[in-house]
Scaffold this motif. Structure first.
Motif, short mmCIF file in Angstrom:
data_model
loop_
_atom_site.label_atom_id
_atom_site.label_comp_id
_atom_site.label_asym_id
_atom_site.label_seq_id
_atom_site.Cartn_x
_atom_site.Cartn_y
_atom_site.Cartn_z
N VAL A 67 50.26 90.94 17.51
CA VAL A 67 51.37 90.04 17.86
C VAL A 67 51.46 89.89 19.37
O VAL A 67 51.64 88.77 19.89
CB VAL A 67 52.70 90.58 17.29
CG1 VAL A 67 53.87 89.78 17.85
CG2 VAL A 67 52.71 90.50 15.78
N LEU A 68 51.34 90.99 20.10
CA LEU A 68 51.43 90.93 21.56
C LEU A 68 50.31 90.08 22.15
O LEU A 68 50.54 89.22 23.01
CB LEU A 68 51.37 92.34 22.14
CG LEU A 68 51.47 92.43 23.67
CD1 LEU A 68 52.76 91.80 24.18
CD2 LEU A 68 51.36 93.88 24.12
N VAL A 69 49.08 90.29 21.67
CA VAL A 69 47.96 89.46 22.14
C VAL A 69 48.21 87.99 21.83
O VAL A 69 47.98 87.11 22.67
CB VAL A 69 46.64 89.94 21.50
CG1 VAL A 69 45.50 88.96 21.81
CG2 VAL A 69 46.27 91.33 22.02
N GLY A 70 48.67 87.73 20.61
CA GLY A 70 48.96 86.36 20.23
C GLY A 70 50.02 85.72 21.10
O GLY A 70 49.90 84.56 21.51
N MET A 71 51.07 86.48 21.43
CA MET A 71 52.14 85.96 22.29
C MET A 71 51.62 85.63 23.68
O MET A 71 51.97 84.60 24.27
CB MET A 71 53.28 86.97 22.36
CG MET A 71 54.08 87.11 21.09
SD MET A 71 55.29 88.45 21.18
CE MET A 71 56.30 87.88 22.55
N LEU A 72 50.78 86.49 24.23
CA LEU A 72 50.26 86.25 25.57
C LEU A 72 49.36 85.02 25.60
O LEU A 72 49.39 84.23 26.55
CB LEU A 72 49.49 87.48 26.06
CG LEU A 72 50.32 88.76 26.27
CD1 LEU A 72 49.44 89.91 26.71
CD2 LEU A 72 51.45 88.52 27.26
N LEU A 73 48.55 84.84 24.55
CA LEU A 73 47.69 83.66 24.50
C LEU A 73 48.51 82.39 24.34
O LEU A 73 48.19 81.35 24.95
CB LEU A 73 46.69 83.80 23.34
CG LEU A 73 45.59 84.84 23.54
CD1 LEU A 73 44.75 84.97 22.28
CD2 LEU A 73 44.70 84.48 24.73
N VAL A 74 49.55 82.44 23.54
CA VAL A 74 50.44 81.28 23.41
C VAL A 74 51.09 80.96 24.76
O VAL A 74 51.14 79.81 25.19
CB VAL A 74 51.52 81.54 22.34
CG1 VAL A 74 52.62 80.48 22.41
CG2 VAL A 74 50.89 81.54 20.95
N ALA A 75 51.57 82.00 25.45
CA ALA A 75 52.26 81.79 26.73
C ALA A 75 51.35 81.14 27.76
O ALA A 75 51.79 80.32 28.57
CB ALA A 75 52.80 83.12 27.25
N LEU A 76 50.07 81.48 27.75
CA LEU A 76 49.12 80.86 28.69
C LEU A 76 49.09 79.35 28.53
O LEU A 76 48.77 78.62 29.48
CB LEU A 76 47.72 81.43 28.47
CG LEU A 76 47.42 82.81 29.05
CD1 LEU A 76 46.06 83.30 28.57
CD2 LEU A 76 47.45 82.77 30.58
N ASN A 77 49.40 78.87 27.34
CA ASN A 77 49.30 77.43 27.03
C ASN A 77 50.59 76.65 27.25
O ASN A 77 50.57 75.42 27.12
CB ASN A 77 48.87 77.26 25.57
CG ASN A 77 47.42 77.59 25.33
OD1 ASN A 77 46.55 76.74 25.49
ND2 ASN A 77 47.15 78.82 24.94
N LEU A 78 51.69 77.33 27.56
CA LEU A 78 52.98 76.66 27.48
C LEU A 78 53.24 75.63 28.58
O LEU A 78 54.17 74.85 28.46
CB LEU A 78 54.11 77.69 27.46
CG LEU A 78 54.19 78.55 26.20
CD1 LEU A 78 55.42 79.44 26.23
CD2 LEU A 78 54.22 77.68 24.95
N ARG A 79 52.47 75.64 29.66
CA ARG A 79 52.69 74.64 30.70
C ARG A 79 51.39 73.98 31.17
O ARG A 79 51.42 73.03 31.97
CB ARG A 79 53.39 75.26 31.92
CG ARG A 79 54.80 75.77 31.65
CD ARG A 79 55.74 74.68 31.28
NE ARG A 79 57.09 75.19 31.04
CZ ARG A 79 57.53 75.61 29.86
NH1 ARG A 79 56.73 75.58 28.80
NH2 ARG A 79 58.78 76.05 29.72
N ALA A 80 50.24 74.45 30.71
CA ALA A 80 48.97 73.89 31.18
C ALA A 80 48.85 72.40 30.89
O ALA A 80 48.36 71.62 31.71
CB ALA A 80 47.80 74.65 30.55
N VAL A 81 49.33 71.98 29.72
CA VAL A 81 49.24 70.57 29.35
C VAL A 81 50.09 69.70 30.27
O VAL A 81 49.80 68.52 30.49
CB VAL A 81 49.66 70.38 27.87
CG1 VAL A 81 51.13 70.68 27.68
CG2 VAL A 81 49.33 68.99 27.38
N VAL A 82 51.14 70.28 30.85
CA VAL A 82 52.04 69.54 31.74
C VAL A 82 51.48 69.51 33.16
O VAL A 82 51.37 68.44 33.78
CB VAL A 82 53.45 70.17 31.73
CG1 VAL A 82 54.36 69.42 32.69
CG2 VAL A 82 54.02 70.16 30.33
N THR A 83 51.14 70.67 33.70
CA THR A 83 50.73 70.73 35.11
C THR A 83 49.35 70.12 35.33
O THR A 83 49.08 69.58 36.41
CB THR A 83 50.75 72.18 35.62
OG1 THR A 83 49.95 73.00 34.77
CG2 THR A 83 52.16 72.72 35.63
#
Length: 426
Positions: free
Chosen positions: A40-56
């Protein structure tokens, strides 16, 4: 020989299940803090990496995208405002979704939508399809935004600050890397499409940890006996509480300043005499300095009995930065950048506060959805109002005055959420 009736006391055996909630698949999935632990922790960190890349990444390549697709000024404005619209609208639906579908399964779909949306938007020559596929990608982020605080509360209730710090740091790293590398990648491949599309691979990787977790959840549900009854918790409605509105206003005001800084700080430094490259580096400095702050702030917030010192400290840093930018933007630019980075620590702090101000995972997801969806409506005003005031006055005094006013509102709301209490109690 038939056993006498006194043999009946053997029946209390089912009570032994109560101290071990993991025996009940439905209950274990919701309450046991160790379920899926490391994965779960690994999955959360990978999700978090993606949360603004599409915007910036789009922000860095907006001129190239406008030329390549022939976007009008109105359409380009819609594309840049789309994140806050998506985060507000779709984020509000997440609690309803989670009550019907397990979070792991929701995140599989969310990250898949993010990956597919990013691929499709670089494969089209239509401005309309570009906008629609961008919205598809952002819908995945909108859902994930709401779910991460809930997953922290559900799986790591005694490590809220540490885990929130880890995923907000991952979010900040993803934001910084995408902003800094989108243009070089586009130049290396000779197309803006590569600079935007490459981030679809990172979203696809983020799907992987959630697939076994989703399958495990589904298998557990199938093993549940027909007699197993999982109590449905009462619905939490933050919109009917003062705490919920205070959280939403604080989240919205700090996001307003964050989006205004991302959109306009480089222009402010260019107007102050810096070359475009240097202005871009100063903007990147705010994000880069935010990485250690994102890691430390949630831990600090989790250890303090009251958030009042943090609220006032972050307000002071932001106020000094705004005044410095208004009075001497060129003379002490590095100092103002550092103070802005500290002030933007309000973002990881409020994410931590969402978990701290709810007793249950259900309360956390409800508070997260309300604070973020309402907050992003407020945040959408930031870049828009700064742009209007900048164009109307041909200077930065009025825009910075507007940001100082928003900071005053943020501080007032921050004082209201500083005292420990819980949304369920209201």
């Amino acid at each position: 020989m038939t056993p006498p009736p006194t043999a009946a006391p053997a029946l209390p055996a089912p009570a032994a299940v109560d101290p071990r909630p993991t025996r009940d698949p439905g209950a274990g999935r919701r309450t046991h803090p160790a379920t899926g632990g490391a994965l779960v922790l690994v999955g959360m960190l990978l999700v978090a990496l993606n949360l603004r890349a599409v915007v910036t990444s789009l922000g860095a390549l907006l001129d190239e995208v406008r030329d390549g697709l022939g976007l009008s000024g109105v359409t380009a404005g819609l594309v840049t405002t789309l994140p806050t619209i998506a985060f507000a609208g779709l984020g509000a639906l997440t609690p309803w979704l989670v009550r019907r579908v397990a979070p792991a399964r929701v995140l599989v779909v969310a990250m898949f939508a993010l990956a597919v949306g990013q691929v499709l938007r670089v494969a089209t020559d239509s401005a309309l399809i570009f906008v629609l596929t961008s919205a598809l990608a952002l819908s995945g982020i909108a859902v994930a935004n709401i779910l991460l605080p809930m997953l922290v509360k559900q799986h790591f209730p005694h490590r809220t600050g540490l885990v929130t710090g880890a995923y907000t740091m991952a979010l900040t790293v993803g934001t910084t890397v995408a902003a800094a590398s989108a243009v070089p990648i586009a130049h290396a491949f000779g197309s803006w499409r590569a600079g935007l599309g490459v981030w679809a691979a990172m979203a696809a990787v983020a799907v992987l940890p959630w697939v076994p977790l989703a399958l495990r959840t589904r298998a557990a549900a199938r093993r549940a006996t027909p007699t197993a009854v999982v109590a449905t918790p009462p619905r939490v409605r933050p919109a009917r509480t003062r705490l919920g509105w205070a959280m939403a206003v604080y989240f919205g005001a700090q996001s307003l300043s964050g989006y205004a800084i991302m959109g306009w700080l480089a222009q402010l430094f260019r107007d102050a005499g810096y070359q475009p490259e240097s202005a871009g580096l100063l903007l990147a400095g705010v994000t880069a300095l935010g990485v250690p702050i994102a890691l430390l702030m949630p831990t600090l917030a989790g250890r303090l009995g009251s958030l009042r010192p943090l609220v006032l400290g972050l307000t002071t840093a932001s106020a000094l930065a705004y005044l410095g930018l208004a009075l001497a933007p060129h003379g002490a630019a590095l100092l103002w950048v550092a103070l802005l980075a500290i002030g933007q620590g309000a973002f990881p702090m409020i994410l931590t506060a969402i978990g701290l101000r709810a007793r249950t995972a259900e309360g956390t997801v409800a508070l997260s959805a309300f604070a973020q969806s309402t907050g992003y409506v407020i945040a959408a005003l930031g870049p828009l109002m700064v742009g209007i005031l900048y164009e109307a006055t041909d200077g930065w005094t009025a825009p910075i005055g507007f940001l100082l006013g928003a900071l005053a509102v943020q501080t007032t709301a921050g004082m209201a959420i500083a005292r420990p209490r819980y949304v369920e109690d209201e």
